[in-house]
Motif scaffolding. Sequence first.
Motif, mmCIF file in Angstrom:
data_model
loop_
_atom_site.group_PDB
_atom_site.id
_atom_site.type_symbol
_atom_site.label_atom_id
_atom_site.label_comp_id
_atom_site.label_asym_id
_atom_site.label_seq_id
_atom_site.Cartn_x
_atom_site.Cartn_y
_atom_site.Cartn_z
ATOM 1 N N THR A 1 39.245 52.790 45.409
ATOM 2 C CA THR A 1 39.648 51.376 45.316
ATOM 3 C C THR A 1 39.856 50.754 46.689
ATOM 4 O O THR A 1 39.868 49.535 46.825
ATOM 5 N N ARG B 1 37.149 48.126 48.208
ATOM 6 C CA ARG B 1 37.211 46.748 47.733
ATOM 7 C C ARG B 1 38.326 45.964 48.443
ATOM 8 O O ARG B 1 38.207 44.781 48.706
ATOM 9 N N GLU B 2 39.381 46.660 48.783
ATOM 10 C CA GLU B 2 40.525 46.026 49.445
ATOM 11 C C GLU B 2 40.357 45.941 50.962
ATOM 12 O O GLU B 2 41.198 45.347 51.626
ATOM 13 N N GLY C 1 40.366 42.526 49.077
ATOM 14 C CA GLY C 1 41.008 42.174 47.819
ATOM 15 C C GLY C 1 42.386 42.789 47.714
ATOM 16 O O GLY C 1 42.832 43.530 48.595
ATOM 17 N N HIS C 2 43.064 42.486 46.631
ATOM 18 C CA HIS C 2 44.402 43.023 46.392
ATOM 19 C C HIS C 2 44.386 43.768 45.066
ATOM 20 O O HIS C 2 43.621 43.424 44.158
ATOM 21 N N ASP D 1 43.980 50.465 39.265
ATOM 22 C CA ASP D 1 44.796 49.452 39.936
ATOM 23 C C ASP D 1 45.786 48.805 38.971
ATOM 24 O O ASP D 1 46.876 48.386 39.382
ATOM 25 N N ASP E 1 44.588 41.783 41.690
ATOM 26 C CA ASP E 1 43.451 41.025 41.146
ATOM 27 C C ASP E 1 42.242 41.927 40.895
ATOM 28 O O ASP E 1 41.121 41.466 40.751
ATOM 29 N N SER E 2 42.505 43.210 40.786
ATOM 30 C CA SER E 2 41.437 44.188 40.573
ATOM 31 C C SER E 2 41.140 44.359 39.087
ATOM 32 O O SER E 2 42.051 44.388 38.262
#
Length: 155
Positions: free
Chosen positions: A75, A78-79, A108-109, A118, A112-113
Motif C-alpha cells: 500500500t 500508492r501513498e 494518497g492517504h 487500509d 481514501d484507499s
Amino acid sequence: MFLFVGGLLLGSLITLGVMQARQYCGADASSSVATKTESPFTVTLYRFELNQDKLDRFEDWVQFEHAHHAETVTTLEREKMYFEAIFRDREHQPNVIYWLAVQGQGGGHANDSPLPIDKQYEQFMQETLKKGSRTTLSTEYSLVPPFVVQTIQHH
C-alpha cells in the motif's frame, strides 16, 4: 605538541563536516549561510496518545501489521510512503506512540484507499488513537545522503 596536533585535526574534521553539510543543503562551501534545497520527500514525526482502555487493541494492531507485513507494504507505493515506523516507550509512556513517516509529494492517504487492508488500518486508528492527541513535531533538520535523495527523485 599533542594538544596542538589534536586541535588541528579536530578543526579540520569540523571544517570538513561543515563543508559536507553545506553541500548536502545545496550551499557553496564558501558561503556563510547554508540554503535549503527542495526535497522530493518530507520527514515527519507525529506523536499520538493511545486510548488508555484500548492498549490491548493497539497490541492487536501491531500483531496485525506483523502478520500482514507484505500486504501492508504494497500500500505504501500508492501513498508515496518511502518509510514508516512506529515507536513506543512501554516503560515510561505506554500510552504514547511516535510515528515516523518519510513521504513523497502527492501521495494518497490510507483513509481514501479502496484497499481492504487500509480499511482495517483506519479502523485500528479510530479505535486506538485518542482523538485530538496528534501532535506534529517540528523537523529541525534531517540528514539524508545524496544517493537516497537521488534514488527517490529517480523513482
